[in-house]
Design a protein around this motif. Structure first.
Motif: not given
Length: 53
Positions: A20, A23, A27
């Motif tokens: 995964t 994120y 960001l």
């Protein structure tokens, strides 16, 4: 005998499919790059303004 896991074949395909992406880190990095670009443009504008006065 008690098994805690299933027998899973280890291959690069299974590793890639189970990964995964972080994120939040991506960001944050994108935000820092955008902020650096804005500060760079602002500094150039300030130097141009000080040169014209």
């Amino acid at each position: 005998m008690l098994k805690l896991t299933k027998d899973v074949a280890f291959s690069p395909d299974t590793v890639v499919n189970t990964m995964t992406a972080p994120y939040l880190a991506m960001l944050t990095g994108l935000g820092l790059l955008i902020f650096a670009r804005i500060m760079n443009v602002g500094a150039a504008m300030r130097e141009d303004l000080e040169g014209t006065v």
